[in-house]
Design an enzyme around this catalytic site. Structure first.
Site, PDB file in Angstrom:
ATOM      1  N   LYS A   1       0.856  -1.183   0.000  1.00 46.85           N
ATOM      2  CA  LYS A   1       0.000   0.000   0.000  1.00 46.85           C
ATOM      3  C   LYS A   1       0.887   1.226   0.000  1.00 46.85           C
ATOM      4  O   LYS A   1       1.992   1.199   0.543  1.00 46.85           O
ATOM      5  CB  LYS A   1      -0.881   0.027   1.261  1.00 46.85           C
ATOM      6  CG  LYS A   1      -2.136   0.855   1.105  1.00 46.85           C
ATOM      7  CD  LYS A   1      -3.199   0.057   0.394  1.00 46.85           C
ATOM      8  CE  LYS A   1      -4.528   0.746   0.352  1.00 46.85           C
ATOM      9  NZ  LYS A   1      -5.587  -0.212  -0.009  1.00 46.85           N
TER      10      LYS A   1
HETATM   11  N1  GLU Z   1      -7.275  -0.053  -3.276  1.00 43.76           N
HETATM   12  C1  GLU Z   1      -8.022  -1.230  -3.595  1.00 43.76           C
HETATM   13  C2  GLU Z   1      -8.065  -2.151  -2.393  1.00 43.76           C
HETATM   14  O1  GLU Z   1      -7.922  -1.726  -1.265  1.00 43.76           O
HETATM   15  C3  GLU Z   1      -7.542  -1.904  -4.874  1.00 43.76           C
HETATM   16  C4  GLU Z   1      -6.121  -2.359  -4.861  1.00 43.76           C
HETATM   17  C5  GLU Z   1      -5.612  -2.851  -6.219  1.00 43.76           C
HETATM   18  O2  GLU Z   1      -6.382  -2.933  -7.156  1.00 43.76           O
HETATM   19  O3  GLU Z   1      -4.419  -3.149  -6.281  1.00 43.76           O
HETATM   20  O4  GLU Z   1      -8.317  -3.321  -2.511  1.00 43.76           O
END
Ligand code: GLU
Length: 420
Positions: free
Chosen positions: A106
């Protein structure tokens, strides 16, 4: 301990409990208590008035045992490294529970994107990308949108990375605009996944979807799409909220109208929305509303020790990451409320991100039918596995999902062994 540190501790706590259920030794999973890499960066940008402002940014790779690190980038004024660590760990678990070949990561920038002009936002994104560049790449860590970011921002990330490389690399980021390698179906994928899991949950509980009353906290990309798709399935969406509060109508809100009002101008909030027969409510009022299904689709730590005893919904579908605190979870369990966990419910976004990345590295495109059908197959299969394990072992759905995910991660770790 601050609240954000608590959030990471909560993830570790759930991992520990799932490990006990699996009969694992501490040395089997201890590595998951430490993110593999944490990068903190300072991002100086020139503001439109000529001033230099410096923002703080992060990228955390929690695990790469099952594949490249994968996870979104959040732009939010209150984000910190501990929150990003928790969000990265959830990505590892999420990708494992739906069995796509990724680890978890993240990223974040501590900023309120609404206070920046478009040009400032672009400069911030490009400089942040430059700062995390050594970490990312289609074979090692692939960012995506999250709270406060969108397809346009992903496009700037793709372009910046490509400029550094000297050639176009669409697979470095997912959730891009379709013209530059984005996938059809990606922008609504998380909400579509939430709808599918809601439908399957009702089915397993022997309840009809038609007429089911739903309250949704959050009208961003996930909450908005979920509301629209559930309405299409015949649910009665009686309440929705955003940071400014919520609106309620017993016979069901007009979701299309609300979404077009919110998207009309940046800064439009539900507190300014009016329509025949609606009542304005608080966020707390929404969370404690007497409805069949409650869907938190905003930020972490919304269902707390204080809110949990007052929840009247029989089912909670966690569309946000980490909306329920650990203490609240115990109360909900005692009250026999069915909680369908975040790592399963909101995985639709990363599943279609995976499809986008696969299309990019193979230089081909799928049509919408292929995307949506494959998404449905993966989500329903993961849901069935989690539901059946919960019944078989008589454990809550969250523990079942963690058990399945952890088992896959630990197996991958064992098979690979420890370097050197
Ligand atoms: N931000 C989204 C999540 O928390 C998508 C993450 C992604 O597609 O890599 O799952």
């Amino acid at each position: 301990m601050n609240k954000k540190q608590d959030t990471f501790e909560n993830v570790l706590n759930s991992i520990e409990r799932a490990a006990t259920l699996l009969g694992l030794e501490k040395s089997d999973y201890v590595a998951l208590e430490y993110p593999e890499r944490e990068l903190k960066v300072s991002i100086p940008i020139q503001m439109d008035d000529g001033r230099l402002a410096v923002f703080e940014g992060y990228r955390v790779q929690h695990s790469t045992s099952r594949g490249p690190a994968k996870g979104g980038i959040r732009f939010h004024p209150e984000v910190d490294i501990d929150e990003v660590k928790a969000l990265a760990a959830w990505m590892t678990l999420k990708c494992a529970v739906v069995n796509i070949p990724y680890g978890g990561a993240k990223g974040a920038v501590k900023v309120d994107p609404l206070t920046l002009s478009k040009k400032e936002l672009e400069r911030l994104t490009r400089r942040y990308t430059g700062m995390i560049l050594p970490l990312i790449g289609p074979e090692k860590d692939i960012p995506a949108p999250d709270v406060g970011t969108n397809a346009e921002i992903m496009g700037w990330i793709m372009d910046t990375y490509s400029m550094f490389k000297g050639y176009t690399v669409p697979g470095v980021v997912t959730g891009k605009p379709i013209d530059i390698g984005g996938s059809v179906g990606r922008s609504e994928a998380t909400g579509r996944g939430v709808m599918l899991i809601t439908r399957e949950t009702l089915h397993r509980m022997g309840k009809p979807i038609l007429g089911t009353s739903v309250a949704i906290q959050g009208m961003g990309s996930v909450g908005g799409t979920t509301a629209q798709l559930l309405e299409q399935e015949g649910c009665r969406v009686v309440a929705v909220s955003d940071v400014s509060g919520g609106v309620y109508k017993r016979s069901g809100l007009n979701i299309a109208e609300i979404r077009s009002y919110l998207n009309d101008k940046p800064g439009n909030l539900l507190s300014g929305y009016s329509a025949d027969g609606i009542k304005h409510i608080t966020n707390e009022g929404l969370l404690t509303m007497d409805v069949d299904i409650l869907i938190p689709a905003a930020l972490e730590n919304q269902i707390t020790l204080d809110i949990a005893p007052r929840i009247r919904a029989r089912v909670i579908i966690e569309a946000a990451n980490g909306p329920t605190t650990h203490e609240a979870d115990t109360i909900l369990e005692k009250q026999n409320i069915t909680v369908v966990p975040d790592i399963l419910v909101n995985a639709g976004g990363v599943v279609v991100s995976y499809f986008e990345w696969v299309q990019n590295i193979q230089s081909l495109t799928w049509d919408e039918e292929a995307v949506n059908q494959t998404l449905e197959r993966i989500m329903v299969r993961a849901f069935n596995a989690v539901w059946e394990e919960a019944v078989r072992s008589n454990i809550p759905l969250r523990m079942s999902a963690y058990k399945i995910a952890l088992d896959r991660i630990v197996r991958a770790k064992h098979t690979r062994g420890v370097f050197p």
